[in-house]
Design an enzyme around this catalytic site. Structure first.
Site, short mmCIF file in Angstrom:
data_model
loop_
_atom_site.label_atom_id
_atom_site.label_comp_id
_atom_site.label_asym_id
_atom_site.label_seq_id
_atom_site.Cartn_x
_atom_site.Cartn_y
_atom_site.Cartn_z
N GLY A 375 11.39 -9.13 -26.13
CA GLY A 375 10.35 -8.14 -26.21
C GLY A 375 10.10 -7.86 -27.68
O GLY A 375 10.86 -8.29 -28.70
N PRO A 376 9.16 -6.87 -28.08
CA PRO A 376 9.02 -6.55 -29.38
C PRO A 376 9.92 -5.92 -30.14
O PRO A 376 10.92 -5.35 -29.30
CB PRO A 376 7.36 -5.92 -29.27
N SER A 377 10.03 -5.92 -31.48
CA SER A 377 10.87 -4.89 -32.13
C SER A 377 10.78 -3.69 -31.74
O SER A 377 9.65 -3.04 -31.61
CB SER A 377 10.86 -5.15 -33.80
N GLY A 378 11.80 -2.82 -31.68
CA GLY A 378 11.87 -1.45 -31.40
C GLY A 378 11.70 -1.21 -29.78
O GLY A 378 11.63 -0.01 -29.45
N LYS A 381 16.33 -3.32 -27.01
CA LYS A 381 17.23 -4.26 -26.79
C LYS A 381 18.65 -4.16 -27.49
O LYS A 381 19.59 -4.22 -26.95
CB LYS A 381 16.48 -5.60 -27.57
N THR A 382 18.57 -3.84 -28.65
CA THR A 382 20.06 -3.54 -29.23
C THR A 382 20.66 -2.48 -28.85
O THR A 382 22.02 -2.32 -28.64
CB THR A 382 19.99 -3.55 -30.98
N GLU A 505 20.52 -11.88 -31.43
CA GLU A 505 19.75 -12.69 -32.49
C GLU A 505 20.70 -13.46 -33.07
O GLU A 505 20.46 -13.65 -34.44
CB GLU A 505 18.87 -11.73 -33.37
#
Length: 599
Positions: A375-378, A381-382, A505
């Site tokens: 998915g896009p950054s932000g 996920k983390t 990542e």
């Protein structure tokens, strides 16, 4: 305002004594120090009395040897008791602050991640070093002297009343004046000291940040910017120091003037009484000596109250850390069967800033298979990984292993099941051996460590290092390359042998050659484990058993690469863009190789 001061002061006192008691001070040693200090005080009270006898005897031309011997004995007793009590008190103070720092260190290691999100590391370092040093100072330098000073003052006043009550009453008029000076200045010192400690913590935080990222500072020519920020902090510290110096500069001469005025009055008044025969010369000398026995302890009491105000500010901050909520290590239930699916049930999460990151996420992560999160950054996920590691608590919903919520397991037992390899792959300062074996509580054999390194494709480059496995990696692993750091981190995870693997990542920052080697090492690591992968490069996860698309904290698609490519617009767009880029990069490499061949 004044009505609120007493309870605050009372609470500060209570916190201070409770903090000292919690450090388990050596009580017998402190009792011995107190006894020796009392002996020292008693000897100091005897000296003026013997001096009185000596002066009176000398005036009638008869020297009494026994008086001189007793005077010498009192001096020796005073010196010996003072020396022993000082060493014992220093030992007790060091022991107390050592226990306090140990408590703080253990507490810091148990504090939850949100605490470190809200507090800069340099500020926390300042609490551990500077503030505990202030508390030690009051124990070593002032605490026992506070009690002995009171005894000395009381004893001296009793003897002075016996010698000449009229002169004693004249002298005692200075006591209320002294307190009228000390108390308001003490309150100001408390405020200044508190501000000074805050500023020192901020300066320590800036130092820690700049020094840890010094390469970033230099590469962006930010020396002047950071220099200005540091200069501002130094100027603030300078101003606080000046404010404290002004009060000390005001307090010291006022106290000296007051005591000198009393001394002049006593000598003048005493001279008159000696002339009239109401007082002998020896008694006047003794009176003056006892007056010093009051003046010196009064100075020590003033220093005590000044240091106490500083210690109160330090105590407040230390207590705030010690009373902060910590991670739950009390639950004893161990993870017995980690080979179960992980369920995210209507999971939502917001940081303390109030921004909601995850919205009603429901998902099943099958056991023993690879689940990729893209998915896009932000998109959260983390954050999802952080919740799985129990760094944070969900705002609502729950995470379950099988049918059991993971927060019902012992925290250590749960985290033992996890292996985490991140993009940064942080290393601790020390040797490669130390980093591979980091966190493993059992004895690790050389063969085990080498096998883990071989499976991580790290053994070969480690042997080429100057000292092999004993090569130092430097602070934050700065002496090894990014790919080498990743493979050391993978070897560390392999040695840990986790049941649940999380890869954040892990290859995104590597060149294509290093990525191929690290990816092979990751394949070894992923074999037979429940694996979660965060990846921006979809080419690394197209073979995953399950791919989850996360957008703005919501799950918008779950399936295989083929299924999502056919049905999910965002995934198809990301995949198309990335595979075109990958193909373009590949063609560029081929073209470069062709040019070299022709040349």
């Amino acid at each position: 305002m004044n009505q609120e001061s007493p309870p605050i002061q009372k609470e500060q006192w209570r916190n201070f004594w409770r903090l000292l008691a919690s450090t388990n001070p050596p009580k017998l040693l402190l009792l011995g120090v107190l006894i020796l200090s009392l002996v020292n005080t008693g000897a100091s009270l005897i000296v003026p009395w013997f001096t009185k006898n000596l002066v009176d005897v000398v005036t009638v031309s008869t020297l009494n040897t026994s008086v001189i011997l007793l005077l010498i004995g009192a001096f020796l007793l005073q010196g010996l008791s003072s020396g022993f009590s000082h060493y014992m008190l220093s030992f007790a103070g060091e022991k107390v602050v050592s226990n306090l720092r140990r408590r703080l260190w253990e507490k810091l290691l148990k504090l939850p991640i949100p605490y470190f999100d809200a507090h800069r590391s340099g500020e926390t370092i300042s609490r551990m070093t500077s503030d505990t040093g202030i508390i030690k100072d009051i124990i070593v330098t002032h605490l026992i002297s506070f009690f002995t000073s009171i005894i000395s003052v009381i004893g001296s006043i009793v003897i002075l009343l016996y010698l000449d009550w009229q002169m004693t009453l004249v002298m005692l008029t200075a006591v209320p004046i002294t307190f009228l000076i000390i108390l308001p200045l003490g309150r100001k010192i408390y405020k200044i000291s508190k501000g000074l400690q805050d500023e020192m913590a901020g300066f320590t935080g800036l130092l820690s940040q700049v020094l840890s990222e010094i390469r970033l500072v230099k590469s962006f020519n930010a020396e002047s910017h950071e220099g200005e920020k540091g200069d501002q902090r130094i100027q603030h510290l300078f101003k606080f120091g000046l404010r404290e110096a002004k009060i000390q500069a005001l307090l010291a001469p006022m106290m000296t003037f007051l005591m000198m005025a009393i001394l002049v009055v006593i000598i003048g008044f005493g001279g008159v009484r000696v002339a009239t025969g109401a007082l002998s010369a020896g008694e006047l000398v003794a009176f003056i000596l006892y007056l010093f026995q009051i003046i010196i302890p009064f100075g020590q009491l003033a220093q005590f109250f000044t240091s106490l105000q500083k210690a109160m500010g330090a105590t407040e901050r230390v207590v705030n850390i010690l009373e902060h909520e910590e991670e739950d290590h009390v639950v004893q239930k161990a993870v017995e069967d980690p080979a179960q699916p992980i369920l995210l049930d209507d999971l939502s999460f917001s940081y303390q800033t109030g921004d909601q990151v995850l919205h009603n996420v429901s998902l099943t992560i099958p056991s023993g298979k690879v689940t990729a999160v893209v998915g896009p950054s932000g998109s959260g996920k983390t954050t999802l990984f952080s919740l799985l590691e129990r760094f944070y608590r969900p705002s609502s919903g729950s995470i379950l292993l099988g049918d059991t919520p993971i927060d019902t397991y012992n925290l250590k037992s749960w985290r033992t099941q996890l292996g985490y390899v991140s993009q940064e792959s942080p290393l601790m300062a020390g040797s490669i051996r130390d980093n591979i074996c980091y966190g493993v509580e059992r004895e690790v054999s050389e063969a085990e460590m080498v096998l883990a390194a071989e499976m991580a494709y790290a053994h070969h480059f480690i042997l080429e290092m100057p000292n092999g496995y004993d090569t130092e990696v430097g602070e934050r692993g700065i002496k090894v390359s990014g790919g080498q750091r990743q493979r050391i981190a993978i070897a560390r995870a392999l040695l840990r042998n986790p049941n649940i693997l999380m890869l954040d990542e892990a290859t995104s920052a590597l060149d294509s050659t290093s990525e191929k080697v690290v990816q092979d090492a990751l394949n070894n690591l992923m074999h037979g484990r429940t694996t979660l992968v965060i990846a921006h490069r979809l080419s690394t996860v197209i073979d995953a058993d399950q791919i989850v698309v996360l957008e703005a904290g919501r799950v918008t698609g779950v399936g295989t690469h083929e299924e999502l490519f056919a049905s999910h617009d965002l995934y198809r767009e990301l995949a198309t863009q990335q595979f075109q880029l990958d193909e373009s990069d590949s063609n560029q490499v081929d073209s470069n190789e062709g040019d070299k061949t022709e040349s």
